[in-house]
Write an enzyme that holds these catalytic residues in place. Structure first.
Site, PDB file in Angstrom:
ATOM      1  N   ASP A 173       8.212  40.907 -25.049  1.00  0.00           N
ATOM      2  CA  ASP A 173       8.930  42.110 -25.485  1.00  0.00           C
ATOM      3  C   ASP A 173      10.441  41.948 -25.310  1.00  0.00           C
ATOM      4  O   ASP A 173      10.895  41.277 -24.384  1.00  0.00           O
ATOM      5  CB  ASP A 173       8.436  43.312 -24.673  1.00  0.00           C
ATOM      6  CG  ASP A 173       8.812  44.638 -25.311  1.00  0.00           C
ATOM      7  OD1 ASP A 173       9.125  44.659 -26.512  1.00  0.00           O
ATOM      8  OD2 ASP A 173       8.789  45.656 -24.595  1.00  0.00           O
ATOM      9  N   GLY A 174      11.188  42.586 -26.195  1.00  0.00           N
ATOM     10  CA  GLY A 174      12.637  42.641 -26.043  1.00  0.00           C
ATOM     11  C   GLY A 174      13.419  41.869 -27.080  1.00  0.00           C
ATOM     12  O   GLY A 174      14.652  41.778 -26.982  1.00  0.00           O
ATOM     13  N   GLY A 227      14.120  42.585 -30.258  1.00  0.00           N
ATOM     14  CA  GLY A 227      15.033  43.438 -31.001  1.00  0.00           C
ATOM     15  C   GLY A 227      16.231  43.855 -30.177  1.00  0.00           C
ATOM     16  O   GLY A 227      17.377  43.849 -30.662  1.00  0.00           O
ATOM     17  N   THR A 279      -1.316  45.486 -33.934  1.00  0.00           N
ATOM     18  CA  THR A 279      -1.703  46.311 -35.075  1.00  0.00           C
ATOM     19  C   THR A 279      -0.602  47.329 -35.385  1.00  0.00           C
ATOM     20  O   THR A 279      -0.283  47.595 -36.551  1.00  0.00           O
ATOM     21  CB  THR A 279      -3.019  47.046 -34.776  1.00  0.00           C
ATOM     22  OG1 THR A 279      -4.028  46.091 -34.460  1.00  0.00           O
ATOM     23  CG2 THR A 279      -3.468  47.872 -35.967  1.00  0.00           C
ATOM     24  N   GLU A 280       0.015  47.886 -34.331  1.00  0.00           N
ATOM     25  CA  GLU A 280       1.063  48.881 -34.506  1.00  0.00           C
ATOM     26  C   GLU A 280       2.321  48.301 -35.152  1.00  0.00           C
ATOM     27  O   GLU A 280       3.110  49.024 -35.766  1.00  0.00           O
ATOM     28  CB  GLU A 280       1.415  49.518 -33.156  1.00  0.00           C
ATOM     29  CG  GLU A 280       0.328  50.414 -32.566  1.00  0.00           C
ATOM     30  CD  GLU A 280      -0.791  49.634 -31.875  1.00  0.00           C
ATOM     31  OE1 GLU A 280      -1.792  50.256 -31.489  1.00  0.00           O
ATOM     32  OE2 GLU A 280      -0.668  48.402 -31.733  1.00  0.00           O
ATOM     33  N   ASN A 281       2.525  46.996 -35.016  1.00  0.00           N
ATOM     34  CA  ASN A 281       3.723  46.380 -35.590  1.00  0.00           C
ATOM     35  C   ASN A 281       3.767  46.451 -37.115  1.00  0.00           C
ATOM     36  O   ASN A 281       4.835  46.305 -37.723  1.00  0.00           O
ATOM     37  CB  ASN A 281       3.830  44.908 -35.156  1.00  0.00           C
ATOM     38  CG  ASN A 281       4.216  44.734 -33.696  1.00  0.00           C
ATOM     39  OD1 ASN A 281       3.927  43.704 -33.092  1.00  0.00           O
ATOM     40  ND2 ASN A 281       4.855  45.732 -33.118  1.00  0.00           N
ATOM     41  N   TRP A 282       2.602  46.686 -37.748  1.00  0.00           N
ATOM     42  CA  TRP A 282       2.598  46.822 -39.205  1.00  0.00           C
ATOM     43  C   TRP A 282       3.428  48.024 -39.666  1.00  0.00           C
ATOM     44  O   TRP A 282       3.847  48.092 -40.829  1.00  0.00           O
ATOM     45  CB  TRP A 282       1.171  46.971 -39.724  1.00  0.00           C
ATOM     46  CG  TRP A 282       0.354  45.713 -39.671  1.00  0.00           C
ATOM     47  CD1 TRP A 282      -0.735  45.478 -38.886  1.00  0.00           C
ATOM     48  CD2 TRP A 282       0.538  44.513 -40.448  1.00  0.00           C
ATOM     49  NE1 TRP A 282      -1.231  44.215 -39.109  1.00  0.00           N
ATOM     50  CE2 TRP A 282      -0.477  43.603 -40.066  1.00  0.00           C
ATOM     51  CE3 TRP A 282       1.461  44.119 -41.422  1.00  0.00           C
ATOM     52  CZ2 TRP A 282      -0.595  42.326 -40.625  1.00  0.00           C
ATOM     53  CZ3 TRP A 282       1.352  42.852 -41.968  1.00  0.00           C
ATOM     54  CH2 TRP A 282       0.346  41.976 -41.578  1.00  0.00           C
ATOM     55  N   ARG A 325       4.937  40.694 -18.517  1.00  0.00           N
ATOM     56  CA  ARG A 325       5.586  41.498 -19.554  1.00  0.00           C
ATOM     57  C   ARG A 325       7.091  41.450 -19.346  1.00  0.00           C
ATOM     58  O   ARG A 325       7.583  41.713 -18.243  1.00  0.00           O
ATOM     59  CB  ARG A 325       5.115  42.950 -19.534  1.00  0.00           C
ATOM     60  CG  ARG A 325       5.901  43.771 -20.586  1.00  0.00           C
ATOM     61  CD  ARG A 325       5.249  45.015 -21.031  1.00  0.00           C
ATOM     62  NE  ARG A 325       5.955  45.514 -22.221  1.00  0.00           N
ATOM     63  CZ  ARG A 325       5.441  46.356 -23.093  1.00  0.00           C
ATOM     64  NH1 ARG A 325       4.217  46.801 -22.934  1.00  0.00           N
ATOM     65  NH2 ARG A 325       6.134  46.752 -24.147  1.00  0.00           N
ATOM     66  N   ILE A 351       0.897  48.461 -20.925  1.00  0.00           N
ATOM     67  CA  ILE A 351       0.201  47.290 -21.476  1.00  0.00           C
ATOM     68  C   ILE A 351       0.073  47.357 -22.990  1.00  0.00           C
ATOM     69  O   ILE A 351      -0.441  46.425 -23.610  1.00  0.00           O
ATOM     70  CB  ILE A 351      -1.177  47.085 -20.818  1.00  0.00           C
ATOM     71  CG1 ILE A 351      -2.069  48.313 -20.985  1.00  0.00           C
ATOM     72  CG2 ILE A 351      -1.019  46.723 -19.358  1.00  0.00           C
ATOM     73  CD1 ILE A 351      -3.477  48.103 -20.445  1.00  0.00           C
ATOM     74  N   GLU A 394      -3.482  40.928 -12.449  1.00  0.00           N
ATOM     75  CA  GLU A 394      -2.233  41.174 -11.734  1.00  0.00           C
ATOM     76  C   GLU A 394      -1.099  41.305 -12.747  1.00  0.00           C
ATOM     77  O   GLU A 394      -0.960  40.470 -13.650  1.00  0.00           O
ATOM     78  CB  GLU A 394      -1.921  40.021 -10.768  1.00  0.00           C
ATOM     79  CG  GLU A 394      -2.951  39.840  -9.660  1.00  0.00           C
ATOM     80  CD  GLU A 394      -2.992  41.009  -8.691  1.00  0.00           C
ATOM     81  OE1 GLU A 394      -1.924  41.627  -8.464  1.00  0.00           O
ATOM     82  OE2 GLU A 394      -4.082  41.316  -8.178  1.00  0.00           O
TER      83      GLU A 394
END
Length: 248
Positions: free
Chosen positions: A21-22, A24, A67-70, A189, A196, A208
């Site tokens: 993540d990160g 952008g 899936t949400e990235n679409w 992450r 998550i 963990e």
């Protein structure tokens, strides 16, 4: 930063999952477009894969596209797909050289045809790799994974291949896209977000969590080593007490 000599080679997590993540935000800080962040993240992926393989990790799962990235802007999604094709093609020789097998989980049939072809070819070429399995989560969501598992189990019950009363936790695990893999012992992450994000919901039950404020394009092998070092400091009790672990 951790150094390899500080890590116990007898306590390496068999499966590490990473939410990358990160990208952008990193690009924005640099004054560039979001795709610039994704392009710059390739070095982070390469160093993480190399560090994991050298350390003895058996499975490394990267959350590459949810899936949400679409729902992101069409031009960004298209650029990501083109980058994915290019990266798979470029990195396959390195995977072969290092005996790393490539796998993918998710609704890969929803990817553009060019991505599906490159992915299928890379999986076929690397299928005999036995040092580590690199798993790309593409068009993946944890809820989808559980839904498709329930649908397949229901179909097998209807066909008489499975009895509803025989369904156990191990049965559910066998119908997930990660069947045959150990559950992740460590989740990394980046970017400081403390969630998550619909990733491996069933599989992360006892994982963990290691969260760093570092943005993904800045992540390097030393950061991966630091995460493993932190993991090794944890006491994994699985519901037991510390005293019970000492006795056993």
């Amino acid at each position: 930063m951790a150094v390899r000599s500080e890590i116990d080679p007898q306590n390496i997590p068999a499966h590490v999952a990473v939410i990358m993540d990160g990208n952008g935000r990193w690009a924005k800080q640099k004054g560039g477009l979001r795709i610039f962040g994704h392009q710059s993240a390739i070095t982070a992926v390469r160093e993480t894969v190399e560090a994991a393989a050298e350390m003895g990790v058996r499975y490394l799962t990267l959350y590459a596209f949810s899936t949400e990235n679409w729902s992101r802007p069409a031009h960004e999604v298209m650029a990501l797909m083109q980058l994915l094709v290019h990266t798979i093609r470029q990195e396959t020789p390195t995977l072969l050289k290092n005996s790393i097998r490539l796998e993918a989980i998710g609704q890969t049939e929803s990817l553009p045809a060019s991505c599906q072809r490159e992915l299928a070819e890379a999986k076929e070429l690397t299928k005999d790799g036995n040092r580590m399995t690199l798993v790309l989560a593409l068009s993946y969501s944890g809820r989808w994974d559980l839904t498709q598992a329930a649908q397949r189990m229901a179909a097998d019950v209807a066909l008489g291949k499975l009895r509803a009363e025989d369904i156990k936790e191990s049965t559910i695990a066998a119908y997930l896209t990660t069947a045959g893999m150990p559950d992740p012992e460590l989740l990394i992450r980046t970017s400081g977000e403390q969630r998550i994000s619909n990733f491996l919901l069933w599989q992360l039950a006892y994982t963990e969590l290691y969260i760093t404020d570092l943005l993904w394009p800045d992540f390097r092998r030393t950061h991966f080593e630091e995460a493993v070092k932190a993991y090794q400091r944890r006491e994994r009790r699985f519901g037991k007490t510390s005293e019970q672990l000492t006795v056993s």
